[in-house]
Write an enzyme that holds these catalytic residues in place. Structure first.
Site, short mmCIF file in Angstrom:
data_model
loop_
_atom_site.label_atom_id
_atom_site.label_comp_id
_atom_site.label_asym_id
_atom_site.label_seq_id
_atom_site.Cartn_x
_atom_site.Cartn_y
_atom_site.Cartn_z
N PHE A 56 -3.06 10.12 -4.63
CA PHE A 56 -2.84 10.94 -4.34
C PHE A 56 -4.43 11.66 -5.15
O PHE A 56 -4.01 13.26 -4.12
CB PHE A 56 -2.16 10.87 -5.60
CG PHE A 56 -0.89 12.40 -5.20
CD1 PHE A 56 0.25 11.91 -4.79
CD2 PHE A 56 -1.05 13.17 -6.08
CE1 PHE A 56 1.74 12.96 -4.68
CE2 PHE A 56 -0.20 14.19 -6.34
CZ PHE A 56 1.07 14.45 -5.98
N GLU A 116 0.98 -1.64 -0.49
CA GLU A 116 0.22 0.15 0.24
C GLU A 116 0.73 1.06 -0.12
O GLU A 116 1.72 1.60 0.58
CB GLU A 116 -0.88 -0.61 1.12
CG GLU A 116 -1.97 -0.94 1.30
CD GLU A 116 -3.13 -1.38 -0.01
OE1 GLU A 116 -2.96 -0.22 -0.36
OE2 GLU A 116 -3.94 -2.17 0.22
#
Length: 414
Positions: free
Chosen positions: A374, A39
């Protein structure tokens, strides 16, 4: 030693600190956690919010502190020759800001406070082997046999050894697997009632869900995740120098104390540039349908610049050297934050990613990549700064995508 003016006592032969008040003794307990190794940085930030919620529940019944798992060895941090392990949270985030929400300490502080690199109990979280019974989803948690092979092994002394964020001297006394299905605070009774140990680590903490996704509790924790000041300063200097962007001109005032910051939605104007997050690498094959070709992305960028009368575009991307060269040929006015090797050694890949996010967060208009954490974190940052949602919740569409659904607006709650 003392905490909050109360003396601390070490229990003989045990890694336990006690508060001594005028009336009673309080045992201080430590919650540690880790996440599935593959992750990335921004999903891990999301898991922190879940753990903060669990800690708030635990603190209703006892004195718990969250131990921040050091950063390092992430898949996306691929800069060669840079030492990127055992990185404390203070390199990326303001610890005092985090502490205004919940009590947190760095891992090395835990080692110093608790008497050594020992963790009393590890609970490895996993799903239920049988899945949802009768197709019915319900919240539950049970001690079960481990489904996957444990990433811990016993040494000659009977201690468990593992990755432990690069701290090879760390040892665990006990490892158990726990099947869990539900929100983070479903684990609170297990930690409060079934365990008497001082330090407990939850491995695979991403298994549990948010207690109150997008509610006040979520946003309090998210707002407390203030980027480290030195990274914000670098981002601000870059904006001023290359993008004609300052907080005063852009109407993006910033308060160092997040508890006092409440920008009205739509009040931020943003710098005179388009902010772009263009995810490549694993997304090109992992999300083929909703990720555009470079040509498709440039076409969209040009149309947005024209529509919003912007002359400059700032691009945050993980594209490789070959793709970057292509992008630069197709989009010569593109501006990027490109650190020197010395800067990179100091800031690490995580620091550079934060600077990219900070610059994107201040753009007049932002467009990101579908289902990218993001991009999600930039959405949240812009929400905190007070941007109009129409300028924030936008994503690129795949070249052949028929129904291009845009990201959901998660409104900030104070």
């Amino acid at each position: 030693r003392s905490i909050n003016g109360c003396p601390l006592l070490r229990v003989m032969g045990h890694h336990t600190w006690l508060y001594v008040t005028s009336h009673y003794v309080i045992i201080l307990r430590y919650l540690l956690y880790d996440v599935n190794p593959p992750e990335g940085f921004n999903l891990r930030r999301d898991v922190y919010i879940r753990m903060a919620s669990l800690l708030k529940t635990l603190r209703k019944e006892g004195d718990w502190v969250l131990v921040l798992p050091p950063w390092g060895r992430l898949y996306h941090w691929q800069s060669p020759d840079i030492h990127q392990v055992r990185i404390p949270w203070g390199e990326f985030f303001s610890i005092t800001s985090l502490q205004a929400n919940i009590p947190v300490i760095e891992y090395e502080e835990f080692i110093a406070e608790s008497g050594g690199p020992f963790i009393d109990q590890i609970l490895v979280l996993q799903s239920y082997a049988e899945g949802w019974t009768d197709g019915k989803w319900e919240e539950k948690v049970d001690e079960r046999p481990c489904i996957e092979k444990l990433l811990y092994s016993k040494d000659k002394q009977g201690y468990y050894r593992g990755w432990f964020w690069g701290y090879e001297e760390t040892r665990a006394l006990n490892v158990t697997c726990l099947s869990a299905q539900g929100h983070a605070s479903i684990l609170a009774p297990v930690l409060q009632n079934n365990l008497t140990t001082t330090s407990v680590m939850l491995d695979r903490a991403e298994t549990v869900l948010h207690d109150h996704y997008a509610g006040k509790d979520y946003w309090d924790t998210r707002r407390s995740m203030v980027f480290a000041k030195h990274l914000r300063i670098i981002g601000d200097e870059f904006r001023a120098k290359y993008l004609n962007s300052t907080d005063k001109q852009d109407q993006t005032p910033y308060n160092e104390d997040w508890t006092q910051m409440k920008n009205r939605l739509g009040s931020a104007k943003g710098g005179p540039y388009l902010g772009v997050h263009l995810r490549r690498k694993d997304f090109i094959w992992g999300h083929r349908e909703d990720v555009p070709s470079l040509k498709g992305a440039v076409k969209k960028i040009r149309s947005l610049m024209k529509k919003h009368k912007l002359q400059q575009v700032f691009v945050a991307t993980d594209a490789d050297g070959e793709e970057l060269a292509k992008l630069k040929r197709m989009l010569p006015e593109m501006v990027r934050y490109e650190p020197t090797w010395e800067d990179l050694e100091l800031l690490k890949d995580g620091g550079v990613a934060i600077i990219d996010q900070w610059i994107c967060a201040h753009a007049r208009y932002f467009i990101g990549t579908s289902v990218s954490t993001f991009s999600f974190r930039i959405h949240e940052e812009r929400e905190i700064l007070g941007f109009d949602p129409k300028t924030t919740y936008n994503r690129f569409c795949g070249d052949d995508e028929k129904e291009c659904e845009q990201p959901t607006h998660w409104k900030i709650v104070y």
